[in-house]
Design a protein around this motif. Structure first.
Motif, PDB file in Angstrom:
ATOM      1  N   GLN A 277       0.788  -1.351   0.042  1.00 40.65           N
ATOM      2  CA  GLN A 277       0.035   0.174  -0.040  1.00 40.65           C
ATOM      3  C   GLN A 277       0.684   1.049  -0.030  1.00 40.65           C
ATOM      4  N   GLY A 278       2.192   1.042   0.033  1.00 39.91           N
ATOM      5  CA  GLY A 278       3.087   2.183  -0.004  1.00 39.91           C
ATOM      6  C   GLY A 278       3.190   2.907   1.423  1.00 39.91           C
ATOM      7  N   LEU A 279       2.959   2.397   2.477  1.00 31.74           N
ATOM      8  CA  LEU A 279       2.993   2.896   3.585  1.00 31.74           C
ATOM      9  C   LEU A 279       4.267   2.737   4.147  1.00 31.74           C
ATOM     10  N   VAL A 280       5.089   1.765   3.956  1.00 30.02           N
ATOM     11  CA  VAL A 280       6.402   1.528   4.651  1.00 30.02           C
ATOM     12  C   VAL A 280       7.221   1.033   3.668  1.00 30.02           C
ATOM     13  N   GLN A 281       8.675   0.974   4.040  1.00 26.46           N
ATOM     14  CA  GLN A 281       9.623   0.508   3.324  1.00 26.46           C
ATOM     15  C   GLN A 281      10.207  -0.499   4.069  1.00 26.46           C
TER      16      GLN A 281
ATOM     17  N   PRO B 269      -7.038   8.158  11.037  1.00 24.44           N
ATOM     18  CA  PRO B 269      -5.928   7.698  11.448  1.00 24.44           C
ATOM     19  C   PRO B 269      -5.278   8.289  12.596  1.00 24.44           C
ATOM     20  N   LEU B 270      -5.195   9.784  12.272  1.00 25.29           N
ATOM     21  CA  LEU B 270      -4.621  10.710  13.325  1.00 25.29           C
ATOM     22  C   LEU B 270      -5.108  10.639  14.393  1.00 25.29           C
ATOM     23  N   ARG B 271      -6.472  10.458  14.821  1.00 29.16           N
ATOM     24  CA  ARG B 271      -7.060  10.281  15.839  1.00 29.16           C
ATOM     25  C   ARG B 271      -6.851   9.032  16.648  1.00 29.16           C
ATOM     26  N   ARG B 272      -6.829   7.780  15.754  1.00 35.03           N
ATOM     27  CA  ARG B 272      -6.546   6.651  16.325  1.00 35.03           C
ATOM     28  C   ARG B 272      -5.110   6.485  16.617  1.00 35.03           C
ATOM     29  N   TYR B 273      -4.096   7.186  16.015  1.00 39.50           N
ATOM     30  CA  TYR B 273      -2.507   7.019  16.434  1.00 39.50           C
ATOM     31  C   TYR B 273      -2.510   7.919  17.470  1.00 39.50           C
ATOM     32  N   SER B 274      -3.050   8.917  17.869  1.00 43.48           N
ATOM     33  CA  SER B 274      -3.111   9.757  18.962  1.00 43.48           C
ATOM     34  C   SER B 274      -3.509   8.976  20.319  1.00 43.48           C
ATOM     35  N   SER B 275      -4.559   8.308  20.137  1.00 42.94           N
ATOM     36  CA  SER B 275      -5.139   7.393  21.343  1.00 42.94           C
ATOM     37  C   SER B 275      -4.073   6.347  21.584  1.00 42.94           C
TER      38      SER B 275
ATOM     39  N   THR C  50      10.825   1.337   7.862  1.00 44.77           N
ATOM     40  CA  THR C  50      10.865   2.799   7.850  1.00 44.77           C
ATOM     41  C   THR C  50       9.499   3.191   7.215  1.00 44.77           C
ATOM     42  N   LEU C  51       9.133   4.417   7.644  1.00 39.96           N
ATOM     43  CA  LEU C  51       7.854   4.870   7.129  1.00 39.96           C
ATOM     44  C   LEU C  51       7.978   5.750   5.756  1.00 39.96           C
ATOM     45  N   THR C  52       7.070   5.751   4.899  1.00 39.67           N
ATOM     46  CA  THR C  52       7.304   6.529   3.835  1.00 39.67           C
ATOM     47  C   THR C  52       6.431   7.744   3.888  1.00 39.67           C
ATOM     48  N   GLN C  53       6.543   8.718   2.890  1.00 42.91           N
ATOM     49  CA  GLN C  53       6.113   9.983   3.056  1.00 42.91           C
ATOM     50  C   GLN C  53       4.436   9.737   2.986  1.00 42.91           C
ATOM     51  N   LYS C  54       3.934   8.759   2.201  1.00 44.83           N
ATOM     52  CA  LYS C  54       2.578   8.342   1.875  1.00 44.83           C
ATOM     53  C   LYS C  54       2.149   7.831   3.560  1.00 44.83           C
ATOM     54  N   GLY C  55       3.023   7.153   4.174  1.00 41.01           N
ATOM     55  CA  GLY C  55       2.774   6.719   5.407  1.00 41.01           C
ATOM     56  C   GLY C  55       2.424   7.512   6.263  1.00 41.01           C
ATOM     57  N   ARG C  56       3.356   8.598   6.461  1.00 40.41           N
ATOM     58  CA  ARG C  56       3.343   9.814   7.217  1.00 40.41           C
ATOM     59  C   ARG C  56       2.083  10.581   6.877  1.00 40.41           C
ATOM     60  N   LYS C  57       1.875  10.773   5.682  1.00 43.02           N
ATOM     61  CA  LYS C  57       0.443  11.499   5.416  1.00 43.02           C
ATOM     62  C   LYS C  57      -0.833  10.808   5.811  1.00 43.02           C
TER      63      LYS C  57
END
Length: 207
Positions: free
Chosen positions: A164-168, A192-198, A178-185
């Motif tokens: 899915q292009g999220l990690v390398q 996803p940001l809310r779940r990651y913060s939790s 490592t995380l890709t730019q797509k994964g960071r985005k």
């Protein structure tokens, strides 16, 4: 499509003359029938252009007896050529649809949609990466240990996240993830940001 055009180009020296002769013959025959029907004598006048046309069409429309042994192979070759063209056109259409799909996917890439296990592995990979000062991510074995997930499941999740292009990651188990730019985005906006913060809050409470 390119191969089809190339094949047609290779055979155009044969196809075009045959098509032109057939078209001229059909046109000349039709015109002569019309002229004979309306019986207009000016078509047979002294004008050199009309006389040339009349001579040419008379020659093209002369009935020529063809032996059956010539007609049958000719018909078979014509049918084989039609089958070949139909097959090539079908393949060209299929390749064209495939290219359209690829172009459309490039223009409108699908949003990544990891399942709950894959997302959990992704969150741990991001967290461990951010905790390191070396600028390298954690290997799958460390992610497995920290997330309390079997290594085989982590490996499968990382493979899908990579697709899915999220990690390398490399195929070796101890290579860092490592995380890709797509994964960071992906983890920096929306749900996803809310779940990651939790997730980070829950992890910090157990450290």
């Amino acid at each position: 499509m390119t191969e089809f055009i190339a094949k047609i180009t290779q055979n155009k020296l044969i196809a075009w003359p045959i098509a032109v002769v057939l078209a001229l013959g059909a046109f000349a025959g039709a015109m002569n029938e019309i002229i004979s029907f309306i019986n207009q004598e000016f078509w047979r006048s002294e004008n050199w252009l009309l006389k040339s046309y009349s001579a040419l069409t008379d020659w093209l429309t002369v009935a020529v007896p063809i032996p059956l042994w010539v007609l049958v192979p000719t018909a078979v070759l014509a049918m084989a050529w039609m089958v070949f063209l139909r097959k090539e056109i079908s393949e060209a259409r299929s390749q064209s649809e495939q290219l359209k799909g690829e172009i459309e996917s490039l223009r409108n890439p699908e949003e990544p949609s990891p399942d709950s296990t894959q997302e959990r592995v992704l969150f741990w990979a991001v967290l461990l990466y951010d905790m390191k000062t070396s600028g390298e991510g954690a290997p799958p074995s460390q992610i497995s240990e920290k997330a309390d997930i079997e290594l085989t499941i982590v490996e499968a999740a990382l493979d899908e996240l990579k697709n899915q292009g999220l990690v390398q990651r490399k195929k070796y188990r101890e290579e860092p993830v490592t995380l890709t730019q797509k994964g960071r985005k992906f983890i920096s906006q929306g749900e996803p940001l809310r779940r990651y913060s939790s997730f980070r809050i829950r992890v910090s409470q157990h450290i």
